[in-house]
Design a protein around this motif. Structure first.
Motif, PDB file in Angstrom:
ATOM      1  N   GLY A   9      16.132  46.478   4.065  1.00 53.93           N
ATOM      2  CA  GLY A   9      16.887  45.624   3.228  1.00 53.93           C
ATOM      3  C   GLY A   9      18.384  46.510   3.140  1.00 53.93           C
ATOM      4  N   ASN A  10      18.399  47.719   2.797  1.00 49.01           N
ATOM      5  CA  ASN A  10      19.390  48.314   2.641  1.00 49.01           C
ATOM      6  C   ASN A  10      20.024  49.135   3.804  1.00 49.01           C
ATOM      7  OD1 ASN A  10      19.728  47.388  -0.036  1.00 49.01           O
ATOM      8  ND2 ASN A  10      18.136  48.946  -0.666  1.00 49.01           N
ATOM      9  N   ASP A  11      19.495  49.192   4.953  1.00 52.74           N
ATOM     10  CA  ASP A  11      19.665  49.968   6.074  1.00 52.74           C
ATOM     11  C   ASP A  11      20.828  49.325   6.626  1.00 52.74           C
ATOM     12  OD1 ASP A  11      17.718  51.633   5.765  1.00 52.74           O
ATOM     13  OD2 ASP A  11      16.357  50.677   7.350  1.00 52.74           O
ATOM     14  N   THR A  12      21.703  50.344   7.473  1.00 50.53           N
ATOM     15  CA  THR A  12      22.727  49.805   8.368  1.00 50.53           C
ATOM     16  C   THR A  12      22.083  49.253   9.617  1.00 50.53           C
ATOM     17  OG1 THR A  12      23.018  51.909   9.358  1.00 50.53           O
ATOM     18  CG2 THR A  12      24.185  51.386   7.448  1.00 50.53           C
ATOM     19  N   ALA A  13      22.749  48.425  10.112  1.00 53.82           N
ATOM     20  CA  ALA A  13      22.343  47.675  11.468  1.00 53.82           C
ATOM     21  C   ALA A  13      22.318  48.621  12.718  1.00 53.82           C
ATOM     22  CB  ALA A  13      23.370  46.680  12.049  1.00 53.82           C
ATOM     23  N   MET A  14      21.171  48.510  13.502  1.00 52.83           N
ATOM     24  CA  MET A  14      20.932  49.491  14.654  1.00 52.83           C
ATOM     25  C   MET A  14      21.887  48.713  15.971  1.00 52.83           C
ATOM     26  SD  MET A  14      18.601  51.777  13.452  1.00 52.83           S
ATOM     27  CE  MET A  14      18.109  52.363  14.935  1.00 52.83           C
ATOM     28  N   HIS A  15      22.211  49.636  16.569  1.00 51.61           N
ATOM     29  CA  HIS A  15      22.839  49.276  17.810  1.00 51.61           C
ATOM     30  C   HIS A  15      21.574  48.943  18.868  1.00 51.61           C
ATOM     31  CE1 HIS A  15      26.749  50.578  16.730  1.00 51.61           C
ATOM     32  NE2 HIS A  15      26.298  51.684  16.220  1.00 51.61           N
ATOM     33  N   VAL A  16      21.974  48.163  19.607  1.00 48.77           N
ATOM     34  CA  VAL A  16      21.016  47.472  20.605  1.00 48.77           C
ATOM     35  C   VAL A  16      20.735  48.199  21.807  1.00 48.77           C
ATOM     36  CG1 VAL A  16      20.444  45.412  19.555  1.00 48.77           C
ATOM     37  CG2 VAL A  16      22.185  45.440  21.144  1.00 48.77           C
ATOM     38  N   GLU A  17      21.847  49.055  21.977  1.00 49.15           N
ATOM     39  CA  GLU A  17      22.060  49.652  23.386  1.00 49.15           C
ATOM     40  C   GLU A  17      21.221  50.960  23.460  1.00 49.15           C
ATOM     41  OE1 GLU A  17      26.290  51.306  23.727  1.00 49.15           O
ATOM     42  OE2 GLU A  17      26.881  49.316  23.275  1.00 49.15           O
ATOM     43  N   PRO A  18      20.544  50.980  25.037  1.00 49.99           N
ATOM     44  CA  PRO A  18      19.646  51.932  25.185  1.00 49.99           C
ATOM     45  C   PRO A  18      20.350  53.239  25.306  1.00 49.99           C
ATOM     46  CG  PRO A  18      19.926  50.868  27.246  1.00 49.99           C
ATOM     47  CD  PRO A  18      20.829  50.050  26.036  1.00 49.99           C
ATOM     48  N   GLU A  19      19.555  54.528  25.259  1.00 54.46           N
ATOM     49  CA  GLU A  19      19.986  55.841  25.393  1.00 54.46           C
ATOM     50  C   GLU A  19      20.929  55.873  26.639  1.00 54.46           C
ATOM     51  OE1 GLU A  19      15.767  56.470  25.625  1.00 54.46           O
ATOM     52  OE2 GLU A  19      16.972  54.836  25.039  1.00 54.46           O
ATOM     53  N   ARG A  20      21.395  57.030  26.969  1.00 56.43           N
ATOM     54  CA  ARG A  20      21.999  57.402  28.405  1.00 56.43           C
ATOM     55  C   ARG A  20      20.923  57.843  29.119  1.00 56.43           C
ATOM     56  NH1 ARG A  20      27.057  61.035  28.294  1.00 56.43           N
ATOM     57  NH2 ARG A  20      26.206  60.992  30.312  1.00 56.43           N
ATOM     58  N   PHE A  21      20.881  57.448  30.541  1.00 54.90           N
ATOM     59  CA  PHE A  21      20.018  57.680  31.516  1.00 54.90           C
ATOM     60  C   PHE A  21      19.437  59.184  31.436  1.00 54.90           C
ATOM     61  CE2 PHE A  21      18.807  58.707  35.922  1.00 54.90           C
ATOM     62  CZ  PHE A  21      17.591  58.196  35.942  1.00 54.90           C
ATOM     63  N   GLN A  22      20.708  60.091  31.164  1.00 52.52           N
ATOM     64  CA  GLN A  22      20.073  61.495  31.085  1.00 52.52           C
ATOM     65  C   GLN A  22      19.243  61.732  30.166  1.00 52.52           C
ATOM     66  OE1 GLN A  22      23.158  59.989  31.607  1.00 52.52           O
ATOM     67  NE2 GLN A  22      24.594  61.137  32.864  1.00 52.52           N
ATOM     68  N   LEU A  23      19.320  61.060  29.044  1.00 53.86           N
ATOM     69  CA  LEU A  23      18.095  61.315  27.995  1.00 53.86           C
ATOM     70  C   LEU A  23      17.006  60.611  28.231  1.00 53.86           C
ATOM     71  CD1 LEU A  23      17.618  62.496  25.163  1.00 53.86           C
ATOM     72  CD2 LEU A  23      18.579  60.495  24.193  1.00 53.86           C
ATOM     73  N   PHE A  24      16.962  59.303  28.708  1.00 53.72           N
ATOM     74  CA  PHE A  24      15.801  58.467  28.844  1.00 53.72           C
ATOM     75  C   PHE A  24      15.164  59.272  30.033  1.00 53.72           C
ATOM     76  CE2 PHE A  24      13.933  55.374  31.976  1.00 53.72           C
ATOM     77  CZ  PHE A  24      13.149  54.610  31.021  1.00 53.72           C
ATOM     78  N   ALA A  25      15.628  59.848  31.199  1.00 56.42           N
ATOM     79  CA  ALA A  25      14.898  60.535  32.270  1.00 56.42           C
ATOM     80  C   ALA A  25      14.954  61.960  32.270  1.00 56.42           C
ATOM     81  CB  ALA A  25      15.622  59.741  33.663  1.00 56.42           C
ATOM     82  N   ALA A  26      15.091  62.557  30.912  1.00 58.58           N
ATOM     83  CA  ALA A  26      15.341  63.948  31.130  1.00 58.58           C
ATOM     84  C   ALA A  26      14.258  64.922  31.788  1.00 58.58           C
ATOM     85  CB  ALA A  26      15.513  64.508  29.518  1.00 58.58           C
ATOM     86  N   PRO A  27      12.906  64.456  31.584  1.00 61.02           N
ATOM     87  CA  PRO A  27      11.957  65.340  32.024  1.00 61.02           C
ATOM     88  C   PRO A  27      11.754  64.985  33.843  1.00 61.02           C
ATOM     89  CG  PRO A  27      10.969  63.869  30.334  1.00 61.02           C
ATOM     90  CD  PRO A  27      12.563  63.203  30.436  1.00 61.02           C
ATOM     91  N   GLU A  28      12.132  63.978  34.318  1.00 62.12           N
ATOM     92  CA  GLU A  28      12.270  63.493  35.635  1.00 62.12           C
ATOM     93  C   GLU A  28      13.626  64.566  36.322  1.00 62.12           C
ATOM     94  OE1 GLU A  28      11.976  61.068  33.046  1.00 62.12           O
ATOM     95  OE2 GLU A  28      10.010  60.169  33.905  1.00 62.12           O
ATOM     96  N   ILE A  29      14.529  64.444  35.212  1.00 63.14           N
ATOM     97  CA  ILE A  29      15.722  65.080  35.993  1.00 63.14           C
ATOM     98  C   ILE A  29      15.585  66.453  36.093  1.00 63.14           C
ATOM     99  CG2 ILE A  29      18.285  65.624  35.438  1.00 63.14           C
ATOM    100  CD1 ILE A  29      18.529  62.774  34.453  1.00 63.14           C
ATOM    101  N   ALA A  30      14.834  67.052  35.008  1.00 60.44           N
ATOM    102  CA  ALA A  30      14.536  68.619  34.965  1.00 60.44           C
ATOM    103  C   ALA A  30      13.520  68.756  36.055  1.00 60.44           C
ATOM    104  CB  ALA A  30      13.801  68.819  33.772  1.00 60.44           C
TER     105      ALA A  30
END
Length: 129
Positions: A9-30
């Motif tokens: 009820g008192n939280d700020t609205a979340m953004h609906v954008e996904p994280e950057r690909f570099q974060l999403f696929a970090a293990p695969e990129i590594a």
């Protein structure tokens, strides 16, 4: 992909954008980096440099800006057809939507191929210096 958390009820609205690909696929990129460490990722440059960070792609700010410009240029060509492909991907009733979806998918593939060929050509031109 990080899932959105419920909003209280008192939280700020979340953004609906996904994280950057570099974060999403970090293990695969590594496990399989898409760049060579210490070599500028901008095809026409390709200069060797001493990276300040493990993940540094470009040798300087100018190349970084040119790289971002390249991504914007090619990404803007693919944005609308990618959206149209996703919108119509599961439609099996409307022949027009199905044809548009197929055209969008084909176009994205052609642009990806053109972009890769462009990068290879620019890399070869950079080597000729």
């Amino acid at each position: 992909m990080t899932l959105l958390q419920p909003i209280g009820g008192n939280d700020t609205a979340m953004h609906v954008e996904p994280e950057r690909f570099q974060l999403f696929a970090a293990p695969e990129i590594a496990a399989s980096p898409y760049w060579q460490a210490g070599v500028c990722f901008l095809p026409k440059c390709g200069k060797r440099f001493e990276p300040a960070r493990d993940w540094q792609l470009y040798c300087c700010k100018k190349c970084e800006h040119l790289g971002a410009s390249e991504f914007r240029k090619w990404g803007s060509k693919m944005a609308l057809p990618m959206l149209l492909h996703r919108q119509g991907k599961y439609d099996r009733d409307d022949a027009g939507v199905m044809a548009l979806t197929k055209a969008a998918r084909t176009y994205v593939g052609q642009v990806q191929t053109s972009w890769l060929e462009s990068r290879k050509l620019r890399a070869n031109q950079g080597e000729a210096k």
